[in-house]
Design a protein around this motif. Structure first.
Motif, PDB file in Angstrom:
ATOM      1  N   LYS A   1      -4.210   2.431 -13.861  1.00  0.00           N
ATOM      2  CA  LYS A   1      -3.723   1.047 -13.847  1.00  0.00           C
ATOM      3  C   LYS A   1      -3.440   0.588 -12.419  1.00  0.00           C
ATOM      4  O   LYS A   1      -3.809  -0.526 -12.038  1.00  0.00           O
ATOM      5  CB  LYS A   1      -2.460   0.920 -14.694  1.00  0.00           C
ATOM      6  CG  LYS A   1      -2.720   0.973 -16.173  1.00  0.00           C
ATOM      7  CD  LYS A   1      -1.440   0.766 -16.953  1.00  0.00           C
ATOM      8  CE  LYS A   1      -1.720   0.826 -18.440  1.00  0.00           C
ATOM      9  NZ  LYS A   1      -0.484   0.656 -19.222  1.00  0.00           N
ATOM     10  N   ASP A   2      -2.786   1.428 -11.629  1.00  0.00           N
ATOM     11  CA  ASP A   2      -2.536   1.077 -10.233  1.00  0.00           C
ATOM     12  C   ASP A   2      -3.837   0.975  -9.447  1.00  0.00           C
ATOM     13  O   ASP A   2      -3.978   0.118  -8.572  1.00  0.00           O
ATOM     14  CB  ASP A   2      -1.627   2.113  -9.565  1.00  0.00           C
ATOM     15  CG  ASP A   2      -0.161   1.903  -9.876  1.00  0.00           C
ATOM     16  OD1 ASP A   2       0.163   0.875 -10.501  1.00  0.00           O
ATOM     17  OD2 ASP A   2       0.652   2.761  -9.508  1.00  0.00           O
TER      18      ASP A   2
ATOM     19  N   ILE B   1      -8.175  -5.242  -7.603  1.00  0.00           N
ATOM     20  CA  ILE B   1      -8.138  -6.691  -7.835  1.00  0.00           C
ATOM     21  C   ILE B   1      -7.406  -7.390  -6.694  1.00  0.00           C
ATOM     22  O   ILE B   1      -7.862  -8.430  -6.195  1.00  0.00           O
ATOM     23  CB  ILE B   1      -7.492  -6.995  -9.199  1.00  0.00           C
ATOM     24  CG1 ILE B   1      -8.420  -6.532 -10.321  1.00  0.00           C
ATOM     25  CG2 ILE B   1      -7.175  -8.480  -9.341  1.00  0.00           C
ATOM     26  CD1 ILE B   1      -7.802  -6.561 -11.700  1.00  0.00           C
ATOM     27  N   TYR B   2      -6.263  -6.827  -6.262  1.00  0.00           N
ATOM     28  CA  TYR B   2      -5.546  -7.401  -5.113  1.00  0.00           C
ATOM     29  C   TYR B   2      -6.429  -7.412  -3.873  1.00  0.00           C
ATOM     30  O   TYR B   2      -6.470  -8.399  -3.124  1.00  0.00           O
ATOM     31  CB  TYR B   2      -4.280  -6.605  -4.808  1.00  0.00           C
ATOM     32  CG  TYR B   2      -3.110  -6.918  -5.706  1.00  0.00           C
ATOM     33  CD1 TYR B   2      -2.599  -8.204  -5.801  1.00  0.00           C
ATOM     34  CD2 TYR B   2      -2.492  -5.914  -6.442  1.00  0.00           C
ATOM     35  CE1 TYR B   2      -1.521  -8.492  -6.612  1.00  0.00           C
ATOM     36  CE2 TYR B   2      -1.409  -6.189  -7.259  1.00  0.00           C
ATOM     37  CZ  TYR B   2      -0.929  -7.479  -7.332  1.00  0.00           C
ATOM     38  OH  TYR B   2       0.134  -7.755  -8.137  1.00  0.00           O
TER      39      TYR B   2
ATOM     40  N   LEU C   1      -1.222  -9.968   3.166  1.00  0.00           N
ATOM     41  CA  LEU C   1      -0.217  -9.341   2.300  1.00  0.00           C
ATOM     42  C   LEU C   1      -0.845  -8.833   1.008  1.00  0.00           C
ATOM     43  O   LEU C   1      -0.494  -7.753   0.513  1.00  0.00           O
ATOM     44  CB  LEU C   1       0.909 -10.330   2.000  1.00  0.00           C
ATOM     45  CG  LEU C   1       1.823 -10.669   3.168  1.00  0.00           C
ATOM     46  CD1 LEU C   1       2.806 -11.769   2.780  1.00  0.00           C
ATOM     47  CD2 LEU C   1       2.560  -9.441   3.645  1.00  0.00           C
ATOM     48  N   LEU C   2      -1.787  -9.600   0.446  1.00  0.00           N
ATOM     49  CA  LEU C   2      -2.498  -9.135  -0.754  1.00  0.00           C
ATOM     50  C   LEU C   2      -3.272  -7.857  -0.466  1.00  0.00           C
ATOM     51  O   LEU C   2      -3.278  -6.927  -1.276  1.00  0.00           O
ATOM     52  CB  LEU C   2      -3.452 -10.214  -1.263  1.00  0.00           C
ATOM     53  CG  LEU C   2      -2.853 -11.341  -2.079  1.00  0.00           C
ATOM     54  CD1 LEU C   2      -3.906 -12.417  -2.335  1.00  0.00           C
ATOM     55  CD2 LEU C   2      -2.299 -10.831  -3.380  1.00  0.00           C
ATOM     56  N   LEU C   3      -3.937  -7.813   0.672  1.00  0.00           N
ATOM     57  CA  LEU C   3      -4.666  -6.604   1.058  1.00  0.00           C
ATOM     58  C   LEU C   3      -3.721  -5.418   1.220  1.00  0.00           C
ATOM     59  O   LEU C   3      -4.026  -4.310   0.766  1.00  0.00           O
ATOM     60  CB  LEU C   3      -5.436  -6.833   2.354  1.00  0.00           C
ATOM     61  CG  LEU C   3      -6.724  -7.616   2.229  1.00  0.00           C
ATOM     62  CD1 LEU C   3      -7.259  -7.983   3.610  1.00  0.00           C
ATOM     63  CD2 LEU C   3      -7.755  -6.829   1.469  1.00  0.00           C
TER      64      LEU C   3
ATOM     65  N   ILE D   1      -1.767  -0.262  -0.775  1.00  0.00           N
ATOM     66  CA  ILE D   1      -0.642   0.575  -1.206  1.00  0.00           C
ATOM     67  C   ILE D   1      -0.808   0.988  -2.665  1.00  0.00           C
ATOM     68  O   ILE D   1      -0.571   2.145  -3.027  1.00  0.00           O
ATOM     69  CB  ILE D   1       0.693  -0.163  -0.986  1.00  0.00           C
ATOM     70  CG1 ILE D   1       0.985  -0.271   0.501  1.00  0.00           C
ATOM     71  CG2 ILE D   1       1.842   0.540  -1.713  1.00  0.00           C
ATOM     72  CD1 ILE D   1       2.154  -1.166   0.847  1.00  0.00           C
ATOM     73  N   SER D   2      -1.242   0.060  -3.501  1.00  0.00           N
ATOM     74  CA  SER D   2      -1.421   0.360  -4.920  1.00  0.00           C
ATOM     75  C   SER D   2      -2.526   1.382  -5.152  1.00  0.00           C
ATOM     76  O   SER D   2      -2.382   2.295  -5.978  1.00  0.00           O
ATOM     77  CB  SER D   2      -1.731  -0.932  -5.680  1.00  0.00           C
ATOM     78  OG  SER D   2      -1.866  -0.686  -7.038  1.00  0.00           O
ATOM     79  N   VAL D   3      -3.630   1.259  -4.422  1.00  0.00           N
ATOM     80  CA  VAL D   3      -4.727   2.218  -4.569  1.00  0.00           C
ATOM     81  C   VAL D   3      -4.298   3.603  -4.090  1.00  0.00           C
ATOM     82  O   VAL D   3      -4.561   4.609  -4.756  1.00  0.00           O
ATOM     83  CB  VAL D   3      -5.992   1.728  -3.824  1.00  0.00           C
ATOM     84  CG1 VAL D   3      -7.024   2.833  -3.722  1.00  0.00           C
ATOM     85  CG2 VAL D   3      -6.588   0.525  -4.530  1.00  0.00           C
TER      86      VAL D   3
END
Length: 97
Positions: free
Chosen positions: A25-26, A32-33, A67-69, A74-76
């Motif tokens: 999920k992350d 997507i981010y 910031l989205l990147l 960080i999420s990946v």
């Protein structure tokens, strides 16, 4: 922990990447981010950025997309470190009804 395989097969080339993905999920939300961040950077690339004191029309989109990147990266990275639940099936019947 089962390996996660991404297959990219344009024409005759097949690339297999095996990774220890712990939180799908992350991983997918991070992608997507990143996609939205890159898209916004590309769109804002045609405008002048300006400076912090005299901001141009691309200043805010560049800051927000950066910031989205950052959140996406960080999420990946987090998806390979922290355990999580798998992504469930897409309920098309529920979407259509």
């Amino acid at each position: 922990m089962q390996p996660f395989i991404i297959r990219v097969a344009p024409a005759a080339v097949t690339v297999l990447i095996e990774m220890a993905l712990r939180n799908p999920k992350d991983f997918w939300s991070g992608l997507i981010y990143i996609a939205f961040g890159v898209t916004a950077l590309i769109i804002a690339g045609d405008y002048k950025i300006g400076t912090a004191l005299k901001m141009g029309p691309a200043y805010f989109p560049v800051v927000v997309s950066s910031l989205l990147l950052l959140v996406g990266i960080i999420s990946v990275v987090r998806s390979f470190v922290k355990d999580g639940s798998p992504v469930g099936r897409l309920a098309l019947r529920g979407l259509l009804i």
